[in-house]
Scaffold this motif. Structure first.
Motif, PDB file in Angstrom:
ATOM      1  N   LYS A  65      -1.216  -2.234   0.323  1.00 14.72           N
ATOM      2  CA  LYS A  65      -0.862  -0.850   0.023  1.00 14.72           C
ATOM      3  C   LYS A  65      -1.461  -0.419  -1.314  1.00 14.72           C
ATOM      4  O   LYS A  65      -1.950   0.701  -1.443  1.00 14.72           O
ATOM      5  N   ALA A  66      -1.419  -1.298  -2.301  1.00 10.21           N
ATOM      6  CA  ALA A  66      -1.988  -0.977  -3.612  1.00 10.21           C
ATOM      7  C   ALA A  66      -3.503  -0.797  -3.498  1.00 10.21           C
ATOM      8  O   ALA A  66      -4.076   0.120  -4.109  1.00 10.21           O
ATOM      9  N   LYS A  67      -4.139  -1.635  -2.720  1.00 11.74           N
ATOM     10  CA  LYS A  67      -5.590  -1.538  -2.540  1.00 11.74           C
ATOM     11  C   LYS A  67      -5.945  -0.235  -1.825  1.00 11.74           C
ATOM     12  O   LYS A  67      -6.920   0.415  -2.184  1.00 11.74           O
ATOM     13  N   ARG A  68      -5.137   0.135  -0.860  1.00 15.56           N
ATOM     14  CA  ARG A  68      -5.394   1.354  -0.096  1.00 15.56           C
ATOM     15  C   ARG A  68      -5.196   2.610  -0.935  1.00 15.56           C
ATOM     16  O   ARG A  68      -5.837   3.624  -0.697  1.00 15.56           O
ATOM     17  N   ALA A  69      -4.289   2.538  -1.903  1.00 13.63           N
ATOM     18  CA  ALA A  69      -3.977   3.688  -2.746  1.00 13.63           C
ATOM     19  C   ALA A  69      -5.117   4.018  -3.705  1.00 13.63           C
ATOM     20  O   ALA A  69      -5.159   5.114  -4.261  1.00 13.63           O
ATOM     21  N   LYS A  70      -6.012   3.072  -3.927  1.00 11.30           N
ATOM     22  CA  LYS A  70      -7.127   3.284  -4.866  1.00 11.30           C
ATOM     23  C   LYS A  70      -8.123   4.282  -4.345  1.00 11.30           C
ATOM     24  O   LYS A  70      -8.357   4.522  -3.266  1.00 11.30           O
TER      25      LYS A  70
END
Length: 55
Positions: free
Chosen positions: A50-55
């Motif tokens: 999720k953190a990677k996708r938010a970038k």
């Protein structure tokens, strides 16, 4: 637009293939992991994705 859709489908299929390979290798390797350890590992990985996708 059609090419972009095709590219997305191909990416998804590649991710699923890698997941299948990982699962098959893990099953073959065996191991002893509790349900709590497995849940924690999955939750950690989901948060990372999720953190990677938010970038």
């Amino acid at each position: 637009m059609l090419r972009e859709g095709l590219r997305l489908v191909e990416e998804r299929e590649a991710k699923l293939a890698r997941l299948r390979e990982t699962l098959e290798a893990s099953i073959a390797r065996g191991g002893n992991v509790s349900n709590d350890e497995l849940r924690a590992a999955i939750e950690t990985r989901v948060a990372e994705l999720k953190a990677k996708r938010a970038k």
